[in-house]
Design an enzyme around this catalytic site. Structure first.
Site, PDB file in Angstrom:
ATOM      1  N   GLU A  29      37.427   8.469 -31.535  1.00 25.63           N
ATOM      2  CA  GLU A  29      36.496   8.349 -30.399  1.00 25.63           C
ATOM      3  C   GLU A  29      36.916   7.131 -29.565  1.00 25.63           C
ATOM      4  O   GLU A  29      37.662   6.281 -30.053  1.00 25.63           O
ATOM      5  CB  GLU A  29      35.054   8.233 -30.899  1.00 25.63           C
ATOM      6  CG  GLU A  29      34.822   7.104 -31.900  1.00 25.63           C
ATOM      7  CD  GLU A  29      33.930   6.014 -31.374  1.00 25.63           C
ATOM      8  OE1 GLU A  29      33.753   5.911 -30.153  1.00 25.63           O
ATOM      9  OE2 GLU A  29      33.427   5.249 -32.202  1.00 25.63           O
ATOM     10  N   LYS A  90      29.920   5.716 -20.731  1.00 22.60           N
ATOM     11  CA  LYS A  90      29.731   6.083 -22.136  1.00 22.60           C
ATOM     12  C   LYS A  90      29.367   7.572 -22.163  1.00 22.60           C
ATOM     13  O   LYS A  90      28.322   7.970 -21.663  1.00 22.60           O
ATOM     14  CB  LYS A  90      28.619   5.214 -22.741  1.00 22.60           C
ATOM     15  CG  LYS A  90      28.353   5.489 -24.209  1.00 22.60           C
ATOM     16  CD  LYS A  90      27.385   4.453 -24.776  1.00 22.60           C
ATOM     17  CE  LYS A  90      26.845   4.872 -26.126  1.00 22.60           C
ATOM     18  NZ  LYS A  90      25.865   3.918 -26.658  1.00 22.60           N
ATOM     19  N   LYS A 163      25.863   1.761 -38.210  1.00 22.25           N
ATOM     20  CA  LYS A 163      25.812   0.373 -37.776  1.00 22.25           C
ATOM     21  C   LYS A 163      24.597  -0.360 -38.317  1.00 22.25           C
ATOM     22  O   LYS A 163      23.507   0.195 -38.388  1.00 22.25           O
ATOM     23  CB  LYS A 163      25.818   0.321 -36.252  1.00 22.25           C
ATOM     24  CG  LYS A 163      27.238   0.316 -35.732  1.00 22.25           C
ATOM     25  CD  LYS A 163      27.295   0.705 -34.308  1.00 22.25           C
ATOM     26  CE  LYS A 163      26.957   2.157 -34.187  1.00 22.25           C
ATOM     27  NZ  LYS A 163      27.425   2.790 -32.992  1.00 22.25           N
TER      28      LYS A 163
HETATM   29  N1  PSU Z   1      31.336   2.304 -33.817  1.00 24.76           N
HETATM   30  C1  PSU Z   1      31.828   1.121 -33.386  1.00 24.76           C
HETATM   31  N2  PSU Z   1      31.541   0.742 -32.114  1.00 24.76           N
HETATM   32  C2  PSU Z   1      30.901   1.565 -31.244  1.00 24.76           C
HETATM   33  C3  PSU Z   1      30.424   2.822 -31.685  1.00 24.76           C
HETATM   34  C4  PSU Z   1      30.671   3.133 -32.984  1.00 24.76           C
HETATM   35  O1  PSU Z   1      32.470   0.407 -34.164  1.00 24.76           O
HETATM   36  O2  PSU Z   1      30.750   1.192 -30.089  1.00 24.76           O
HETATM   37  C5  PSU Z   1      29.789   3.813 -30.735  1.00 24.76           C
HETATM   38  C6  PSU Z   1      30.219   5.205 -31.219  1.00 24.76           C
HETATM   39  O3  PSU Z   1      30.926   5.802 -30.152  1.00 24.76           O
HETATM   40  C7  PSU Z   1      28.934   5.943 -31.488  1.00 24.76           C
HETATM   41  C8  PSU Z   1      28.036   5.300 -30.469  1.00 24.76           C
HETATM   42  O4  PSU Z   1      29.066   7.331 -31.360  1.00 24.76           O
HETATM   43  O5  PSU Z   1      28.378   3.905 -30.600  1.00 24.76           O
HETATM   44  C9  PSU Z   1      26.575   5.610 -30.703  1.00 24.76           C
HETATM   45  O6  PSU Z   1      25.863   5.215 -29.581  1.00 24.76           O
HETATM   46  P1  PSU Z   1      24.284   5.542 -29.459  1.00 24.76           P
HETATM   47  O7  PSU Z   1      23.646   4.710 -30.518  1.00 24.76           O
HETATM   48  O8  PSU Z   1      23.902   5.120 -28.083  1.00 24.76           O
HETATM   49  O9  PSU Z   1      24.141   7.010 -29.672  1.00 24.76           O
END
Ligand code: PSU
Ligand code: MN
Length: 309
Positions: A29, A90, A163
């Site tokens: 990604e 994004k 995360k």
């Molecule tokens: N993992 C990382 N850094 C990131 C992300 C994941 O180390 O920036 C990103 C991924 O692309 C994941 C996204 O799909 O954050 C999720 O964002 P949200 O919580 O807005 O859905």
């Protein structure tokens, strides 16, 4: 791939050749490049990730949006453009069509990258940590599309768990509801991105990439629609232990509220703020875990490509 997707899905020449020859490919990604890490570390990370995959005889396929098409496999100049991060949208499944229609450049989240990697015929995707259920989701309803998409794209996703900024027990519940098998790689403790342990246990633990490839093969034979989420803890020497991390996350969440950050801006804001308050230490951890996932993802992709039937 159908005729409809041909013009909007642009597969690079080396990925096309690898697909034809059943050679291993690792999708990646790109939101973590454009929005998850600062420049120039993000550029160095992406280029090392690609060379690690190649060193393991795997074709890297970074997924991103340029010129009105989803690109599967991009070149160094496009990596640099993403890394510099100027006006990069994004892009998740929800807004992909819009980003294409306006011809804006976009970095794909796990949800969009997984969807299009699968559409192209790729079986494995590497990321840092997946999105999930945010803390306070009971009032905000903020649950990442990654969860929904993981119930629909049958590929292997290699992550370091979810995360630390999320509500991990709720994220695991949501993954179960979405029928997503969660596999601990040599662990039964779901990792929390920067930390090797979240304190939440998982039932499935596998020890090798071959075992993961076999599980995926069965999963496909049963025509399951969900992804398999592999949780690969960060290497011990680079981890930030959970008790230490908890304070940083707390502080970052407070700052986020103070600045009225909402929706898709939350994740990049928190990750970048944590880099600041840890004096760059969390960035080192982030790079290390993401490269480690590229290594494991490459091995799984190779194990899948040698399996028959
Ligand atoms: N993992 C990382 N850094 C990131 C992300 C994941 O180390 O920036 C990103 C991924 O692309 C994941 C996204 O799909 O954050 C999720 O964002 P949200 O919580 O807005 O859905
Ligand atoms: Mn969200």
């Amino acid at each position: 791939m159908t005729n409809n997707t041909k013009e909007t899905l642009c597969v690079s020449a080396d990925v096309k050749t690898a697909l034809k020859r059943n050679r291993p490919i690792l999708a990646m990604e790109s939101t973590l490049i454009a929005h998850g890490m600062p420049y120039p570390e993000n550029k160095e990370f992406a280029l090392s990730a690609m060379s690690i995959a190649r060193g393991l005889n795997v074709v890297p396929a970074v997924v991103a949006v340029f010129d009105g098409a989803v690109h599967i496999g991009i070149q160094e100049d496009q990596i640099v453009r993403l890394a510099k991060g100027k006006n990069i949208v994004k892009t998740s499944v929800q807004n992909t069509s819009y980003v294409l229609s306006t011809k804006q450049p976009g970095a794909t989240t796990v949800s969009a990258a997984a969807r299009f990697a699968h559409l192209a015929g790729i079986h494995v995707l590497a990321t840092g940590g997946i999105g999930g259920v945010h803390r306070g989701a009971e009032t905000t309803f903020d649950i990442s599309q990654d969860i929904t998409e993981l119930s629909k794209s049958p590929i292997v996703i290699v992550s370091s768990g979810a995360k630390a900024i999320l509500d991990i027990p709720k994220t695991l519940e949501a993954l179960e509801t979405a029928s997503v098998p969660v596999v601990g790689y040599r662990t039964s403790d779901f990792p929390a991105f920067y930390s090797r342990s979240s304190g939440c246990s998982i039932q499935t633990q596998l020890e090798s990439s071959e075992e993961i490839a076999s599980l995926f093969r069965l999963h496909r034979k049963l025509e399951m629609s969900s992804s398999i989420l592999v949780a690969n803890p960060v290497q011990k020497r680079d981890e930030i232990p959970k008790r230490e991390m908890d304070d940083y996350v707390e502080e970052a969440l407070k700052e986020c509220n103070k600045n009225n950050i909402t929706g898709k801006e939350i994740t990049p804001f928190l990750l970048n703020y944590i880099v600041e308050i840890t004096g760059g230490r969390s960035l080192k951890t982030n790079v290390s875990l993401a490269l480690n996932n590229v290594r494991l993802g490459s091995k799984i992709a190779s194990a899948i490509s040698v399996q028959k039937g």
